[in-house]
Design a protein around this motif. Structure first.
Motif, PDB file in Angstrom:
ATOM      1  N   HIS A 122       0.822  -1.217   0.000  1.00 37.87           N
ATOM      2  CA  HIS A 122       0.000   0.000   0.000  1.00 37.87           C
ATOM      3  C   HIS A 122       0.859   1.271   0.000  1.00 37.87           C
ATOM      4  CE1 HIS A 122      -3.865  -1.884   0.349  1.00 37.87           C
ATOM      5  NE2 HIS A 122      -3.571  -2.503   1.486  1.00 37.87           N
ATOM      6  N   LEU A 123       2.133   1.128   0.318  1.00 39.36           N
ATOM      7  CA  LEU A 123       3.014   2.305   0.366  1.00 39.36           C
ATOM      8  C   LEU A 123       3.055   3.036  -0.967  1.00 39.36           C
ATOM      9  CD1 LEU A 123       5.175   3.978   1.915  1.00 39.36           C
ATOM     10  CD2 LEU A 123       6.872   2.341   1.081  1.00 39.36           C
ATOM     11  N   ASP A 124       2.989   2.297  -2.060  1.00 37.62           N
ATOM     12  CA  ASP A 124       3.081   2.897  -3.391  1.00 37.62           C
ATOM     13  C   ASP A 124       1.973   3.917  -3.612  1.00 37.62           C
ATOM     14  OD1 ASP A 124       4.171   3.305  -5.882  1.00 37.62           O
ATOM     15  OD2 ASP A 124       3.113   1.638  -6.827  1.00 37.62           O
ATOM     16  N   SER A 125       0.723   3.525  -3.376  1.00 34.46           N
ATOM     17  CA  SER A 125      -0.395   4.448  -3.594  1.00 34.46           C
ATOM     18  C   SER A 125      -0.454   5.528  -2.524  1.00 34.46           C
ATOM     19  CB  SER A 125      -1.717   3.679  -3.653  1.00 34.46           C
ATOM     20  OG  SER A 125      -1.878   2.867  -2.512  1.00 34.46           O
ATOM     21  N   LEU A 126       0.010   5.219  -1.317  1.00 34.07           N
ATOM     22  CA  LEU A 126       0.037   6.241  -0.278  1.00 34.07           C
ATOM     23  C   LEU A 126       0.976   7.380  -0.677  1.00 34.07           C
ATOM     24  CD1 LEU A 126      -0.730   7.303   2.505  1.00 34.07           C
ATOM     25  CD2 LEU A 126       1.030   5.826   3.498  1.00 34.07           C
ATOM     26  N   LEU A 127       2.141   7.034  -1.233  1.00 34.40           N
ATOM     27  CA  LEU A 127       3.097   8.057  -1.652  1.00 34.40           C
ATOM     28  C   LEU A 127       2.619   8.826  -2.884  1.00 34.40           C
ATOM     29  CD1 LEU A 127       6.540   6.314  -1.076  1.00 34.40           C
ATOM     30  CD2 LEU A 127       5.683   8.365   0.056  1.00 34.40           C
ATOM     31  N   GLU A 128       1.715   8.220  -3.664  1.00 35.73           N
ATOM     32  CA  GLU A 128       1.130   8.954  -4.779  1.00 35.73           C
ATOM     33  C   GLU A 128       0.365  10.166  -4.276  1.00 35.73           C
ATOM     34  OE1 GLU A 128       0.921   8.895  -8.157  1.00 35.73           O
ATOM     35  OE2 GLU A 128       2.606   7.495  -8.176  1.00 35.73           O
ATOM     36  N   ARG A 129      -0.268  10.012  -3.115  1.00 32.14           N
ATOM     37  CA  ARG A 129      -1.066  11.097  -2.541  1.00 32.14           C
ATOM     38  C   ARG A 129      -0.235  11.940  -1.576  1.00 32.14           C
ATOM     39  NH1 ARG A 129      -6.535  11.796  -1.614  1.00 32.14           N
ATOM     40  NH2 ARG A 129      -6.683  11.122  -3.774  1.00 32.14           N
ATOM     41  N   TRP A 130       0.569  11.299  -0.737  1.00 35.83           N
ATOM     42  CA  TRP A 130       1.322  12.009   0.303  1.00 35.83           C
ATOM     43  C   TRP A 130       2.789  12.123  -0.139  1.00 35.83           C
ATOM     44  CZ3 TRP A 130       0.116  14.743   4.535  1.00 35.83           C
ATOM     45  CH2 TRP A 130       1.138  15.049   5.431  1.00 35.83           C
ATOM     46  N   ARG A 131       3.161  13.206  -0.721  1.00 34.35           N
ATOM     47  CA  ARG A 131       4.509  13.368  -1.273  1.00 34.35           C
ATOM     48  C   ARG A 131       5.368  14.204  -0.329  1.00 34.35           C
ATOM     49  NH1 ARG A 131       3.391  13.903  -7.806  1.00 34.35           N
ATOM     50  NH2 ARG A 131       1.918  12.155  -7.911  1.00 34.35           N
ATOM     51  N   ASN A 132       5.356  13.777   0.909  1.00 35.84           N
ATOM     52  CA  ASN A 132       6.062  14.488   1.974  1.00 35.84           C
ATOM     53  C   ASN A 132       6.635  13.461   2.949  1.00 35.84           C
ATOM     54  OD1 ASN A 132       5.400  17.529   1.548  1.00 35.84           O
ATOM     55  ND2 ASN A 132       3.436  16.497   1.229  1.00 35.84           N
ATOM     56  N   PRO A 133       7.363  13.900   3.994  1.00 32.90           N
ATOM     57  CA  PRO A 133       8.008  12.943   4.897  1.00 32.90           C
ATOM     58  C   PRO A 133       7.048  11.913   5.471  1.00 32.90           C
ATOM     59  CG  PRO A 133       8.865  15.142   5.306  1.00 32.90           C
ATOM     60  CD  PRO A 133       7.736  15.295   4.311  1.00 32.90           C
ATOM     61  N   LEU A 134       7.516  10.675   5.518  1.00 32.45           N
ATOM     62  CA  LEU A 134       6.696   9.555   5.950  1.00 32.45           C
ATOM     63  C   LEU A 134       7.544   8.625   6.810  1.00 32.45           C
ATOM     64  CD1 LEU A 134       4.016   7.980   5.663  1.00 32.45           C
ATOM     65  CD2 LEU A 134       4.919   6.986   3.575  1.00 32.45           C
ATOM     66  N   SER A 135       7.044   8.295   7.993  1.00 34.57           N
ATOM     67  CA  SER A 135       7.731   7.393   8.910  1.00 34.57           C
ATOM     68  C   SER A 135       6.922   6.101   9.004  1.00 34.57           C
ATOM     69  CB  SER A 135       7.871   8.045  10.291  1.00 34.57           C
ATOM     70  OG  SER A 135       8.509   7.186  11.203  1.00 34.57           O
ATOM     71  N   VAL A 136       7.557   4.962   8.668  1.00 37.69           N
ATOM     72  CA  VAL A 136       6.853   3.688   8.576  1.00 37.69           C
ATOM     73  C   VAL A 136       7.466   2.674   9.542  1.00 37.69           C
ATOM     74  CG1 VAL A 136       6.125   1.815   7.061  1.00 37.69           C
ATOM     75  CG2 VAL A 136       6.382   4.137   6.140  1.00 37.69           C
ATOM     76  N   ALA A 137       6.638   2.155  10.446  1.00 32.17           N
ATOM     77  CA  ALA A 137       7.069   1.085  11.350  1.00 32.17           C
ATOM     78  C   ALA A 137       6.522  -0.225  10.814  1.00 32.17           C
ATOM     79  CB  ALA A 137       6.561   1.338  12.766  1.00 32.17           C
ATOM     80  N   VAL A 138       7.414  -1.182  10.547  1.00 32.48           N
ATOM     81  CA  VAL A 138       7.042  -2.464   9.953  1.00 32.48           C
ATOM     82  C   VAL A 138       7.259  -3.575  10.975  1.00 32.48           C
ATOM     83  CG1 VAL A 138       7.485  -4.102   8.088  1.00 32.48           C
ATOM     84  CG2 VAL A 138       7.671  -1.637   7.664  1.00 32.48           C
ATOM     85  N   PHE A 139       6.216  -4.379  11.196  1.00 31.83           N
ATOM     86  CA  PHE A 139       6.342  -5.524  12.096  1.00 31.83           C
ATOM     87  C   PHE A 139       6.542  -6.798  11.289  1.00 31.83           C
ATOM     88  CE2 PHE A 139       4.412  -9.055  14.523  1.00 31.83           C
ATOM     89  CZ  PHE A 139       5.288  -9.046  15.604  1.00 31.83           C
ATOM     90  N   ALA A 140       7.515  -7.591  11.707  1.00 26.59           N
ATOM     91  CA  ALA A 140       7.780  -8.861  11.038  1.00 26.59           C
ATOM     92  C   ALA A 140       8.210  -9.884  12.075  1.00 26.59           C
ATOM     93  CB  ALA A 140       8.883  -8.690   9.977  1.00 26.59           C
ATOM     94  N   HIS A 141       7.918 -11.143  11.791  1.00 26.74           N
ATOM     95  CA  HIS A 141       8.399 -12.199  12.683  1.00 26.74           C
ATOM     96  C   HIS A 141       8.689 -13.446  11.866  1.00 26.74           C
ATOM     97  CE1 HIS A 141       4.916 -15.035  13.030  1.00 26.74           C
ATOM     98  NE2 HIS A 141       4.275 -13.990  12.540  1.00 26.74           N
ATOM     99  N   GLY A 142       9.502 -14.346  12.421  1.00 23.64           N
ATOM    100  CA  GLY A 142       9.871 -15.553  11.697  1.00 23.64           C
ATOM    101  C   GLY A 142      10.679 -15.217  10.453  1.00 23.64           C
ATOM    102  N   GLN A 143      10.400 -15.922   9.362  1.00 24.78           N
ATOM    103  CA  GLN A 143      11.111 -15.701   8.106  1.00 24.78           C
ATOM    104  C   GLN A 143      10.875 -14.302   7.535  1.00 24.78           C
ATOM    105  OE1 GLN A 143      13.418 -17.688   6.510  1.00 24.78           O
ATOM    106  NE2 GLN A 143      13.281 -18.763   8.485  1.00 24.78           N
TER     107      GLN A 143
END
Length: 435
Positions: A122-143
Protein backbone atom coordinates in the motif's frame (compact mmCIF):
# COMPACT_ATOMS: atom_id res chain seq x y z
CA UNK A 1 16.83 -36.21 -62.19
CA UNK A 2 14.06 -33.73 -61.40
CA UNK A 3 13.19 -35.65 -58.21
CA UNK A 4 16.84 -35.69 -57.14
CA UNK A 5 17.07 -31.90 -57.46
CA UNK A 6 13.94 -31.51 -55.33
CA UNK A 7 15.41 -33.73 -52.61
CA UNK A 8 18.65 -31.77 -52.62
CA UNK A 9 16.78 -28.47 -52.31
CA UNK A 10 14.69 -29.88 -49.45
CA UNK A 11 17.84 -30.97 -47.62
CA UNK A 12 19.34 -27.50 -48.04
CA UNK A 13 16.20 -25.82 -46.65
CA UNK A 14 15.95 -28.31 -43.79
CA UNK A 15 19.61 -27.80 -42.95
CA UNK A 16 19.14 -24.03 -42.96
CA UNK A 17 16.13 -24.31 -40.64
CA UNK A 18 18.06 -26.55 -38.25
CA UNK A 19 20.97 -24.09 -38.28
CA UNK A 20 18.63 -21.19 -37.49
CA UNK A 21 17.02 -23.17 -34.65
CA UNK A 22 20.46 -24.02 -33.26
CA UNK A 23 21.54 -20.38 -33.42
CA UNK A 24 18.32 -19.34 -31.62
CA UNK A 25 18.97 -21.85 -28.85
CA UNK A 26 22.53 -20.59 -28.48
CA UNK A 27 21.27 -16.99 -28.39
CA UNK A 28 18.65 -17.77 -25.74
CA UNK A 29 21.24 -19.65 -23.71
CA UNK A 30 23.55 -16.63 -23.97
CA UNK A 31 20.77 -14.26 -22.89
CA UNK A 32 19.90 -16.48 -19.93
CA UNK A 33 23.52 -16.69 -18.83
CA UNK A 34 24.01 -12.95 -19.34
CA UNK A 35 20.82 -12.13 -17.39
CA UNK A 36 21.90 -14.46 -14.60
CA UNK A 37 25.26 -12.71 -14.38
CA UNK A 38 23.49 -9.35 -14.34
CA UNK A 39 21.26 -10.53 -11.48
CA UNK A 40 24.21 -11.88 -9.51
CA UNK A 41 26.12 -8.65 -10.08
CA UNK A 42 23.10 -6.54 -9.11
CA UNK A 43 22.51 -8.61 -6.00
CA UNK A 44 26.20 -8.26 -5.11
CA UNK A 45 25.83 -4.50 -5.42
CA UNK A 46 22.75 -4.52 -3.18
CA UNK A 47 23.69 -6.98 -0.48
CA UNK A 48 27.18 -8.35 -1.17
CA UNK A 49 30.68 -6.91 -0.77
CA UNK A 50 31.61 -3.34 -1.51
CA UNK A 51 33.45 -3.96 -4.80
CA UNK A 52 30.50 -3.36 -7.11
CA UNK A 53 29.35 -0.21 -5.39
CA UNK A 54 32.73 1.47 -5.68
CA UNK A 55 32.24 1.53 -9.42
CA UNK A 56 28.77 3.05 -9.09
CA UNK A 57 29.09 5.80 -6.51
CA UNK A 58 25.84 7.68 -6.43
CA UNK A 59 24.19 5.03 -8.69
CA UNK A 60 20.61 4.01 -8.16
CA UNK A 61 20.83 4.92 -4.54
CA UNK A 62 21.74 8.59 -5.00
CA UNK A 63 22.75 10.72 -2.01
CA UNK A 64 26.12 9.00 -1.48
CA UNK A 65 25.35 5.86 -3.51
CA UNK A 66 24.52 2.30 -2.65
CA UNK A 67 27.81 1.79 -0.80
CA UNK A 68 26.93 4.35 1.89
CA UNK A 69 23.37 3.01 2.14
CA UNK A 70 24.70 -0.49 2.55
CA UNK A 71 27.07 0.65 5.27
CA UNK A 72 24.26 2.44 7.11
CA UNK A 73 22.12 -0.70 6.94
CA UNK A 74 24.98 -2.82 8.27
CA UNK A 75 25.48 -0.36 11.13
CA UNK A 76 21.76 -0.28 12.01
CA UNK A 77 21.68 -4.07 12.14
CA UNK A 78 24.94 -4.33 14.08
CA UNK A 79 23.41 -2.41 17.00
CA UNK A 80 21.04 -5.32 17.63
CA UNK A 81 18.15 -2.89 18.04
CA UNK A 82 16.63 -1.92 21.38
CA UNK A 83 13.96 -3.65 23.48
CA UNK A 84 10.60 -2.02 24.05
CA UNK A 85 9.48 -1.30 27.63
CA UNK A 86 7.83 -4.73 27.96
CA UNK A 87 10.90 -6.60 26.76
CA UNK A 88 8.75 -8.52 24.28
CA UNK A 89 9.84 -6.72 21.12
CA UNK A 90 13.07 -5.66 19.46
CA UNK A 91 13.03 -2.31 17.65
CA UNK A 92 15.43 -1.25 14.89
CA UNK A 93 14.85 2.48 14.65
CA UNK A 94 15.78 4.11 11.33
CA UNK A 95 16.75 0.81 9.75
CA UNK A 96 16.57 2.59 6.39
CA UNK A 97 16.68 6.39 6.42
CA UNK A 98 15.48 8.78 3.74
CA UNK A 99 17.49 11.54 2.14
CA UNK A 100 15.12 14.01 3.82
CA UNK A 101 16.35 12.87 7.26
CA UNK A 102 19.48 14.96 6.85
CA UNK A 103 17.64 18.22 6.19
CA UNK A 104 18.47 20.90 8.80
CA UNK A 105 14.86 22.12 8.99
CA UNK A 106 12.28 19.34 9.45
CA UNK A 107 8.87 19.72 7.82
CA UNK A 108 6.05 21.08 9.94
CA UNK A 109 3.93 17.96 9.36
CA UNK A 110 4.86 14.30 8.88
CA UNK A 111 2.75 11.20 8.38
CA UNK A 112 3.41 8.15 10.56
CA UNK A 113 2.05 4.72 9.71
CA UNK A 114 2.49 1.05 10.54
CA UNK A 115 2.09 -2.29 8.78
CA UNK A 116 3.22 -5.87 8.35
CA UNK A 117 5.14 -6.94 5.25
CA UNK A 118 1.83 -8.27 3.87
CA UNK A 119 0.36 -4.75 3.58
CA UNK A 120 3.53 -2.86 2.69
CA UNK A 121 2.47 -2.78 -0.97
CA UNK A 122 0.00 0.00 0.00
CA UNK A 123 3.01 2.31 0.37
CA UNK A 124 3.08 2.90 -3.39
CA UNK A 125 -0.40 4.45 -3.59
CA UNK A 126 0.04 6.24 -0.28
CA UNK A 127 3.10 8.06 -1.65
CA UNK A 128 1.13 8.95 -4.78
CA UNK A 129 -1.07 11.10 -2.54
CA UNK A 130 1.32 12.01 0.30
CA UNK A 131 4.51 13.37 -1.27
CA UNK A 132 6.06 14.49 1.97
CA UNK A 133 8.01 12.94 4.90
CA UNK A 134 6.70 9.55 5.95
CA UNK A 135 7.73 7.39 8.91
CA UNK A 136 6.85 3.69 8.58
CA UNK A 137 7.07 1.09 11.35
CA UNK A 138 7.04 -2.46 9.95
CA UNK A 139 6.34 -5.52 12.10
CA UNK A 140 7.78 -8.86 11.04
CA UNK A 141 8.40 -12.20 12.68
CA UNK A 142 9.87 -15.55 11.70
CA UNK A 143 11.11 -15.70 8.11
CA UNK A 144 9.48 -12.34 7.40
CA UNK A 145 12.20 -10.58 9.41
CA UNK A 146 14.68 -11.54 6.70
CA UNK A 147 12.22 -10.67 3.93
CA UNK A 148 11.41 -7.27 5.46
CA UNK A 149 15.07 -6.32 5.90
CA UNK A 150 15.91 -7.01 2.26
CA UNK A 151 12.78 -5.45 0.76
CA UNK A 152 12.92 -2.28 2.88
CA UNK A 153 16.50 -1.76 1.80
CA UNK A 154 15.62 -2.51 -1.85
CA UNK A 155 12.78 0.04 -1.71
CA UNK A 156 15.26 2.66 -0.51
CA UNK A 157 17.68 1.82 -3.33
CA UNK A 158 15.36 1.43 -6.30
CA UNK A 159 12.44 3.80 -5.59
CA UNK A 160 13.37 7.51 -5.84
CA UNK A 161 10.25 8.71 -4.00
CA UNK A 162 10.78 6.22 -1.17
CA UNK A 163 14.44 7.13 -0.98
CA UNK A 164 13.62 10.82 -0.79
CA UNK A 165 10.84 10.72 1.82
CA UNK A 166 10.47 7.46 3.79
CA UNK A 167 12.16 6.36 7.02
CA UNK A 168 11.67 2.68 7.85
CA UNK A 169 11.74 1.16 11.35
CA UNK A 170 11.63 -2.59 11.90
CA UNK A 171 9.97 -4.26 14.90
CA UNK A 172 10.23 -7.99 15.61
CA UNK A 173 9.95 -10.30 18.62
CA UNK A 174 12.70 -9.85 21.22
CA UNK A 175 14.02 -13.35 20.58
CA UNK A 176 14.53 -12.61 16.88
CA UNK A 177 17.27 -10.57 15.26
CA UNK A 178 17.51 -9.04 11.82
CA UNK A 179 20.60 -9.81 9.78
CA UNK A 180 22.12 -8.46 6.59
CA UNK A 181 20.53 -10.37 3.68
CA UNK A 182 23.74 -11.27 1.87
CA UNK A 183 23.10 -15.04 1.83
CA UNK A 184 19.62 -14.95 0.28
CA UNK A 185 20.57 -14.24 -3.31
CA UNK A 186 18.22 -16.77 -4.89
CA UNK A 187 15.26 -15.62 -2.81
CA UNK A 188 15.57 -12.00 -3.99
CA UNK A 189 16.67 -12.56 -7.58
CA UNK A 190 14.78 -10.30 -9.96
CA UNK A 191 14.91 -7.08 -7.92
CA UNK A 192 15.90 -4.71 -10.70
CA UNK A 193 13.81 -1.57 -10.22
CA UNK A 194 11.07 -0.04 -8.10
CA UNK A 195 8.27 -1.85 -9.93
CA UNK A 196 9.92 -5.23 -9.34
CA UNK A 197 10.18 -4.58 -5.58
CA UNK A 198 6.49 -3.67 -5.28
CA UNK A 199 5.66 -6.68 -7.44
CA UNK A 200 7.55 -8.86 -4.97
CA UNK A 201 5.55 -7.30 -2.11
CA UNK A 202 2.29 -8.08 -3.96
CA UNK A 203 3.42 -11.68 -4.47
CA UNK A 204 4.34 -11.99 -0.81
CA UNK A 205 0.88 -10.75 0.19
CA UNK A 206 -0.88 -13.16 -2.16
CA UNK A 207 1.12 -16.09 -0.82
CA UNK A 208 0.09 -15.27 2.78
CA UNK A 209 -3.56 -14.25 2.26
CA UNK A 210 -3.78 -13.26 5.91
CA UNK A 211 -6.60 -11.10 7.32
CA UNK A 212 -5.56 -7.87 9.07
CA UNK A 213 -4.13 -8.98 12.45
CA UNK A 214 -4.20 -12.73 11.69
CA UNK A 215 -0.51 -13.56 12.19
CA UNK A 216 0.97 -17.05 12.23
CA UNK A 217 2.16 -18.66 15.45
CA UNK A 218 -0.38 -16.80 17.64
CA UNK A 219 1.84 -13.73 17.52
CA UNK A 220 0.16 -10.48 18.58
CA UNK A 221 0.34 -7.44 16.33
CA UNK A 222 1.62 -4.58 18.57
CA UNK A 223 -0.26 -1.78 16.82
CA UNK A 224 0.20 0.88 19.51
CA UNK A 225 3.91 0.13 19.90
CA UNK A 226 4.25 0.50 16.13
CA UNK A 227 2.37 3.79 16.15
CA UNK A 228 4.73 5.13 18.83
CA UNK A 229 7.80 3.91 16.96
CA UNK A 230 6.60 5.59 13.76
CA UNK A 231 5.76 8.80 15.63
CA UNK A 232 9.15 8.82 17.29
CA UNK A 233 10.81 8.43 13.92
CA UNK A 234 9.98 11.96 12.85
CA UNK A 235 11.16 15.35 14.09
CA UNK A 236 8.22 17.30 12.65
CA UNK A 237 6.22 19.58 14.93
CA UNK A 238 2.94 17.88 13.99
CA UNK A 239 2.19 14.26 13.16
CA UNK A 240 -0.72 12.52 11.45
CA UNK A 241 -0.91 8.84 12.48
CA UNK A 242 -2.75 6.61 10.00
CA UNK A 243 -3.04 2.93 9.22
CA UNK A 244 -1.20 1.89 6.05
CA UNK A 245 -4.39 1.28 4.06
CA UNK A 246 -5.71 4.82 4.57
CA UNK A 247 -5.09 7.89 2.41
CA UNK A 248 -5.42 11.60 3.30
CA UNK A 249 -7.00 14.25 1.12
CA UNK A 250 -4.80 15.88 -1.52
CA UNK A 251 -2.60 18.87 -0.68
CA UNK A 252 -3.19 18.37 3.05
CA UNK A 253 0.46 19.02 3.88
CA UNK A 254 0.58 22.46 2.27
CA UNK A 255 -2.93 23.41 3.40
CA UNK A 256 -2.12 22.56 7.01
CA UNK A 257 1.13 24.52 6.90
CA UNK A 258 -0.74 27.56 5.56
CA UNK A 259 -3.38 27.22 8.28
CA UNK A 260 -0.82 27.03 11.08
CA UNK A 261 1.09 30.00 9.65
CA UNK A 262 -2.09 32.12 9.62
CA UNK A 263 -2.90 31.42 13.28
CA UNK A 264 -1.77 33.60 16.14
CA UNK A 265 1.16 32.23 18.15
CA UNK A 266 -0.08 30.09 21.02
CA UNK A 267 -3.64 30.07 19.67
CA UNK A 268 -3.83 26.30 19.41
CA UNK A 269 -3.25 25.41 23.06
CA UNK A 270 -4.10 21.81 23.91
CA UNK A 271 -5.72 20.96 20.59
CA UNK A 272 -5.75 18.23 17.98
CA UNK A 273 -7.14 18.63 14.47
CA UNK A 274 -9.64 15.96 13.47
CA UNK A 275 -9.89 14.64 9.91
CA UNK A 276 -13.28 12.99 9.28
CA UNK A 277 -12.71 9.36 8.27
CA UNK A 278 -14.52 7.60 5.43
CA UNK A 279 -14.39 4.29 3.58
CA UNK A 280 -14.87 3.82 -0.16
CA UNK A 281 -15.87 0.93 -2.40
CA UNK A 282 -12.80 -0.88 -3.73
CA UNK A 283 -13.68 -0.16 -7.36
CA UNK A 284 -13.80 3.60 -6.83
CA UNK A 285 -10.91 6.04 -7.20
CA UNK A 286 -10.09 7.74 -3.91
CA UNK A 287 -11.31 11.36 -4.05
CA UNK A 288 -8.79 14.17 -3.79
CA UNK A 289 -11.04 17.02 -2.61
CA UNK A 290 -14.04 17.47 -0.33
CA UNK A 291 -16.23 18.28 -3.34
CA UNK A 292 -15.35 14.94 -4.96
CA UNK A 293 -15.85 13.06 -1.71
CA UNK A 294 -19.26 14.62 -1.01
CA UNK A 295 -20.47 13.63 -4.48
CA UNK A 296 -19.54 10.00 -3.83
CA UNK A 297 -20.97 10.21 -0.30
CA UNK A 298 -24.35 11.33 -1.59
CA UNK A 299 -24.68 8.30 -3.88
CA UNK A 300 -23.48 5.77 -1.30
CA UNK A 301 -20.07 5.03 -2.83
CA UNK A 302 -18.42 6.59 0.24
CA UNK A 303 -19.64 6.21 3.80
CA UNK A 304 -18.40 7.01 7.34
CA UNK A 305 -15.55 4.82 8.49
CA UNK A 306 -16.67 1.72 10.41
CA UNK A 307 -20.33 2.53 9.68
CA UNK A 308 -21.29 -1.17 9.60
CA UNK A 309 -18.94 -2.46 12.31
CA UNK A 310 -18.96 0.28 14.94
CA UNK A 311 -20.99 3.36 13.96
CA UNK A 312 -20.63 4.82 17.47
CA UNK A 313 -16.84 4.85 17.09
CA UNK A 314 -16.96 7.66 14.50
CA UNK A 315 -20.46 9.17 14.88
CA UNK A 316 -19.31 11.96 17.26
CA UNK A 317 -17.44 13.49 14.28
CA UNK A 318 -20.90 14.73 13.19
CA UNK A 319 -20.70 13.79 9.53
CA UNK A 320 -23.91 15.61 8.62
CA UNK A 321 -22.54 18.92 9.86
CA UNK A 322 -19.20 18.37 8.10
CA UNK A 323 -20.70 17.29 4.76
CA UNK A 324 -23.21 20.14 4.71
CA UNK A 325 -20.82 22.87 5.89
CA UNK A 326 -20.00 25.37 3.17
CA UNK A 327 -16.42 25.33 1.89
CA UNK A 328 -15.19 27.61 -0.86
CA UNK A 329 -13.60 25.57 -3.64
CA UNK A 330 -10.25 27.35 -3.30
CA UNK A 331 -10.70 28.48 0.27
CA UNK A 332 -8.08 27.90 2.94
CA UNK A 333 -8.16 25.01 5.38
CA UNK A 334 -9.63 26.07 8.72
CA UNK A 335 -11.34 24.73 11.82
CA UNK A 336 -15.01 24.09 11.00
CA UNK A 337 -16.17 23.32 14.57
CA UNK A 338 -14.84 22.01 17.87
CA UNK A 339 -16.11 19.00 19.77
CA UNK A 340 -15.73 17.43 23.17
CA UNK A 341 -14.79 13.77 23.37
CA UNK A 342 -17.43 11.14 24.06
CA UNK A 343 -16.99 7.40 24.47
CA UNK A 344 -16.18 5.49 22.20
CA UNK A 345 -14.96 8.10 19.69
CA UNK A 346 -11.63 7.25 18.04
CA UNK A 347 -10.93 10.06 15.56
CA UNK A 348 -7.96 10.35 13.25
CA UNK A 349 -6.20 13.63 13.86
CA UNK A 350 -3.15 15.80 13.35
CA UNK A 351 -1.56 16.50 16.70
CA UNK A 352 1.58 18.12 18.06
CA UNK A 353 4.41 15.69 18.72
CA UNK A 354 3.90 16.35 22.44
CA UNK A 355 0.53 14.54 22.65
CA UNK A 356 0.51 11.47 24.95
CA UNK A 357 1.85 8.28 23.43
CA UNK A 358 -0.42 5.34 22.64
CA UNK A 359 -0.66 2.81 25.44
CA UNK A 360 1.42 -0.15 24.25
CA UNK A 361 -0.47 -2.67 26.39
CA UNK A 362 -3.16 -2.72 23.71
CA UNK A 363 -2.46 -5.16 20.88
CA UNK A 364 -4.49 -6.77 18.15
CA UNK A 365 -8.13 -5.70 17.81
CA UNK A 366 -10.08 -3.36 20.07
CA UNK A 367 -9.62 -0.16 22.12
CA UNK A 368 -6.10 0.61 20.86
CA UNK A 369 -7.05 4.02 19.45
CA UNK A 370 -10.03 4.68 21.75
CA UNK A 371 -7.69 4.52 24.74
CA UNK A 372 -5.46 7.20 23.27
CA UNK A 373 -8.40 9.51 22.43
CA UNK A 374 -9.72 8.97 25.95
CA UNK A 375 -6.38 10.07 27.41
CA UNK A 376 -6.29 13.18 25.21
CA UNK A 377 -9.71 14.09 26.61
CA UNK A 378 -8.63 13.59 30.24
CA UNK A 379 -5.39 15.52 29.56
CA UNK A 380 -7.42 18.55 28.50
CA UNK A 381 -7.25 18.48 24.70
CA UNK A 382 -10.04 19.80 22.54
CA UNK A 383 -10.94 18.22 19.21
CA UNK A 384 -11.15 20.69 16.32
CA UNK A 385 -12.61 19.30 13.08
CA UNK A 386 -10.94 20.61 9.93
CA UNK A 387 -13.18 22.12 7.27
CA UNK A 388 -12.11 20.25 4.13
CA UNK A 389 -9.42 17.71 5.07
CA UNK A 390 -10.29 14.02 5.46
CA UNK A 391 -8.92 10.47 5.33
CA UNK A 392 -10.26 7.52 3.34
CA UNK A 393 -9.93 3.78 3.88
CA UNK A 394 -9.70 1.61 0.76
CA UNK A 395 -12.75 -0.66 0.72
CA UNK A 396 -15.82 -0.99 2.93
CA UNK A 397 -15.28 -2.58 6.33
CA UNK A 398 -17.82 -5.41 6.59
CA UNK A 399 -18.74 -8.21 8.95
CA UNK A 400 -16.97 -11.47 8.28
CA UNK A 401 -13.71 -10.07 6.97
CA UNK A 402 -11.96 -10.29 10.33
CA UNK A 403 -9.99 -13.18 11.76
CA UNK A 404 -11.58 -15.74 14.09
CA UNK A 405 -10.12 -14.36 17.33
CA UNK A 406 -11.39 -10.79 16.87
CA UNK A 407 -14.24 -11.03 19.42
CA UNK A 408 -11.99 -12.66 22.00
CA UNK A 409 -9.38 -9.93 21.56
CA UNK A 410 -12.06 -7.27 21.87
CA UNK A 411 -13.28 -8.72 25.18
CA UNK A 412 -9.75 -8.89 26.56
CA UNK A 413 -8.97 -5.32 25.55
CA UNK A 414 -12.27 -4.10 27.00
CA UNK A 415 -11.15 -5.35 30.41
CA UNK A 416 -7.76 -3.76 29.86
CA UNK A 417 -9.49 -0.47 28.98
CA UNK A 418 -11.26 -0.42 32.36
CA UNK A 419 -7.92 -0.71 34.13
CA UNK A 420 -6.45 1.92 31.81
CA UNK A 421 -9.17 4.44 32.70
CA UNK A 422 -8.54 3.93 36.40
CA UNK A 423 -4.87 4.62 35.79
CA UNK A 424 -5.69 7.96 34.16
CA UNK A 425 -7.15 9.22 37.43
CA UNK A 426 -3.73 8.84 39.05
CA UNK A 427 -1.88 10.17 36.01
CA UNK A 428 -4.02 13.33 35.78
CA UNK A 429 -5.13 13.96 39.39
CA UNK A 430 -6.14 17.56 38.76
CA UNK A 431 -8.34 16.77 35.74
CA UNK A 432 -12.08 16.67 36.25
CA UNK A 433 -12.59 14.86 32.94
CA UNK A 434 -13.37 11.16 32.83
CA UNK A 435 -14.05 8.68 30.08
Amino acid sequence: MHLSKKCSAFKVVLGALLLVALLQLLYLSFLSTFHGKQQRYRYSELFGGSGGSNRRSGGAGGGGGEKSRKERLRYSLSTGGIFDSSGQYRVYKNLVKSDASGEPEPHLLALATHTTVNNLHHLDSLLERWRNPLSVAVFAHGQDVKVATALLYALGVFCPRVRALVDFHLVCLSGETASFPEKDREHFAGLEDCASVFSRLETHRDERRKRNYDLSGNVSYPNNLLRNVARGGTESSYVLVLDMDMVPSADLHQQFQDMVASRKPGAAGAEVFVLPAFEIRHARKIPASKAELVQLYQVGEVRPFYEELCPRCQAPTDYAQWVNSFVREAGPLEVAYTLGWVDPWEPFYIGPRTVPLYDESFKQYGFNRISQSCELHVAGYRFSVLSSAFVVHRGFKVQGEFHARKDEENRRNRLLFRTFKEGLKAKYPSSERRC
